[in-house]
Design a protein around this motif. Structure first.
Motif, PDB file in Angstrom:
ATOM      1  N   SER A 171       0.834  -1.209   0.000  1.00  0.00           N
ATOM      2  CA  SER A 171       0.000   0.000   0.000  1.00  0.00           C
ATOM      3  C   SER A 171       0.869   1.258   0.000  1.00  0.00           C
ATOM      4  N   LEU A 172       1.945   1.223   0.790  1.00  0.00           N
ATOM      5  CA  LEU A 172       2.837   2.372   0.834  1.00  0.00           C
ATOM      6  C   LEU A 172       3.537   2.586  -0.502  1.00  0.00           C
ATOM      7  N   GLY A 173       3.942   1.505  -1.153  1.00  0.00           N
ATOM      8  CA  GLY A 173       4.566   1.631  -2.469  1.00  0.00           C
ATOM      9  C   GLY A 173       3.620   2.222  -3.499  1.00  0.00           C
ATOM     10  N   GLU A 174       2.361   1.785  -3.474  1.00  0.00           N
ATOM     11  CA  GLU A 174       1.370   2.337  -4.404  1.00  0.00           C
ATOM     12  C   GLU A 174       1.149   3.821  -4.138  1.00  0.00           C
ATOM     13  N   LEU A 175       1.112   4.187  -2.861  1.00  0.00           N
ATOM     14  CA  LEU A 175       0.930   5.603  -2.527  1.00  0.00           C
ATOM     15  C   LEU A 175       2.101   6.436  -3.035  1.00  0.00           C
TER      16      LEU A 175
END
Length: 454
Positions: A281-285
């Motif tokens: 999720s952090l990578g996508e953000l």
């Protein structure tokens, strides 16, 4: 070279060329004026001599009057020559060497140039006709004078004209310099205003300046506006990154600490799984935030070109990224045979379309359709899925940064739609949400059509 020096050089060159032309004209005028003046003196002297001729015993007798040479004596450095020719060509008085041109007799007064003892001279010929019983014929009176005085007069006229030309040209050049310096004072004031400005002040300058300088001010204002947008984008990226990453990073660290201290294998695997989901999720953000920063940069700096929206849709679909991430989703392409041209930046449009398609694949219902179409003067790049989409109240706030969609269960920060909205507005378009017929939800990028494609 300064503008004042350039104007002075241009005016000086123009005056120099004009001065040469005027000098030649003045010299020609001076010669003509001197020639006409002294020719009249020669004709007056010749007429006086011709009037003094009388007939005595059938022969012409010349009684030279003093008045005939008084006017010619005004040129003391010139020598005077004269000759009176009788009806039979004999010399009644004067220099025998003065020959009469063949054209004599055609007019009562004529002129010719010839040498007089090695010096150039000008001669006037006056004809007097006698028709008496004792004398019938024509008497010619020739009066000549060297050219020293008339040349001096021509030179004096030319010098006077040149003197006036030099004075007026110098005054005109100085006046031009003063006028240019006065006209360029607004530029100096503009420079002072910029020098006194705070480095962070990118507000527009006052455009109440002369028309020629207003173009520069408008260009500078446009440049500062682009810089302001770039700085705002950078500041937003930094603040958004700090705001959005602080909590996830702290949570990851806390969960990593728990995993390191957890002795139970099952609970440790559960913690590691949560760390993995949080990292994804952090990578996508991060990817969306960097994508948004890139799009905002390109919309201000990239050159606008005519782009076919069908090519954009095809490129996004052929990239194959979503097929790898969501192989179970059916993605369909719908483009027609007619071009859908818009004036925009192709990479920015591709990024916007990828974000719309990613949202539809991740949060919508399969099948998902990607298409480009044209309706009159508007062109559309759209993504449609078979889901119901968000509620009307939530839909009004979609497209804003970090506004979470109800359709995504709070997992999306809303950056995908924000990127699409920024791209649409950058190219005079808009982002729209609509219900698809007969069912489904559609997100549309609407742009004005460009009639000619390059």
């Amino acid at each position: 070279m300064s503008l004042t020096a350039r104007v002075a050089l241009a005016v000086g060159s123009l005056l120099l060329v004009g001065g040469v032309v005027v000098s030649l004209a003045a010299f020609a005028y001076g010669r003509e004026a001197a020639r006409e003046t002294y020719d009249r003196l020669l004709v007056g002297a010749a007429n006086d001599i011709a009037e003094s001729i009388t007939v005595v015993d059938g022969a012409p007798v010349v009684d030279l009057p003093l008045s005939a040479f008084q006017l010619l004596a005004l040129a003391p450095d010139d020598r005077i020559a004269y000759r009176v020719v009788g009806v039979n060509g004999e010399t009644l008085t004067g220099y025998d060497d003065l020959a009469i041109p063949d054209k004599r007799g055609r007019a009562d007064t004529s002129f010719f140039n010839a040498a007089f003892f090695g010096e150039p001279a000008r001669y006037a010929v006056v004809t007097r006709r006698f028709a008496e019983r004792s004398l019938n014929g024509t008497v010619h009176v020739i009066v000549g004078q060297t050219l020293l005085a008339r040349n001096a007069l021509a030179l004096d006229i030319t010098q006077n004209v040149l003197f006036g030309l030099i004075i007026s040209g110098t005054l005109l050049l100085l006046l031009a310099v003063l006028v240019v310096r006065s006209a360029l004072k607004p530029l100096a004031r503009i420079g002072e205003a910029f020098a006194k400005r705070d480095p962070h002040d990118l507000t527009p300058m006052d455009t109440q300046v002369p028309r020629e300088a207003a173009v520069m001010i408008q260009a500078l204002n446009g440049f500062m506006a682009r810089l302001d947008r770039q700085f705002s984008s950078m500041q937003n990226l930094i603040s958004d990154t700090a705001h959005q990453l602080r909590t996830p990073v702290a949570a990851l660290r806390a969960q990593a600490d728990l995993a390191a201290e957890e002795a139970d294998d099952d609970r440790r695997r559960a913690i590691v799984e949560r760390i993995h989901r949080r990292s994804v999720s952090l990578g996508e953000l991060l990817d969306q935030m960097l994508s948004r920063a890139l799009v905002l940069h390109r919309t201000d700096s990239a050159r606008r070109e005519v782009v076919d929206l069908r090519d954009v849709a095809l490129e996004v679909l052929e990239s194959g990224d979503l097929q790898l991430l969501a192989p179970e989703t059916d993605i369909q392409l719908e483009i027609g045979e007619l071009p859908v041209p818009v004036l925009a930046d192709s990479p920015s449009l591709c990024e916007a379309a990828k974000n719309l398609l990613t949202n539809a694949v991740r949060y919508g219902v399969s099948p998902v359709r990607l298409g480009a179409s044209r309706d009159g003067e508007t062109a559309s790049l759209w993504v449609e899925d078979q889901g119901e989409g968000p509620a009307e109240a939530v839909r009004n706030s979609l497209g804003e940064r970090f506004v979470r969609s109800a359709a995504s269960d709070g997992k999306s920060a809303g950056l995908g739609l924000s990127i699409a909205k920024s791209v649409a507005e950058a190219f005079n378009g808009r982002l729209e949400f609509e219900r698809a017929q007969p069912s489904g939800f559609r997100v549309v990028l609407v742009f004005p059509v460009v009639e000619e494609m390059s």
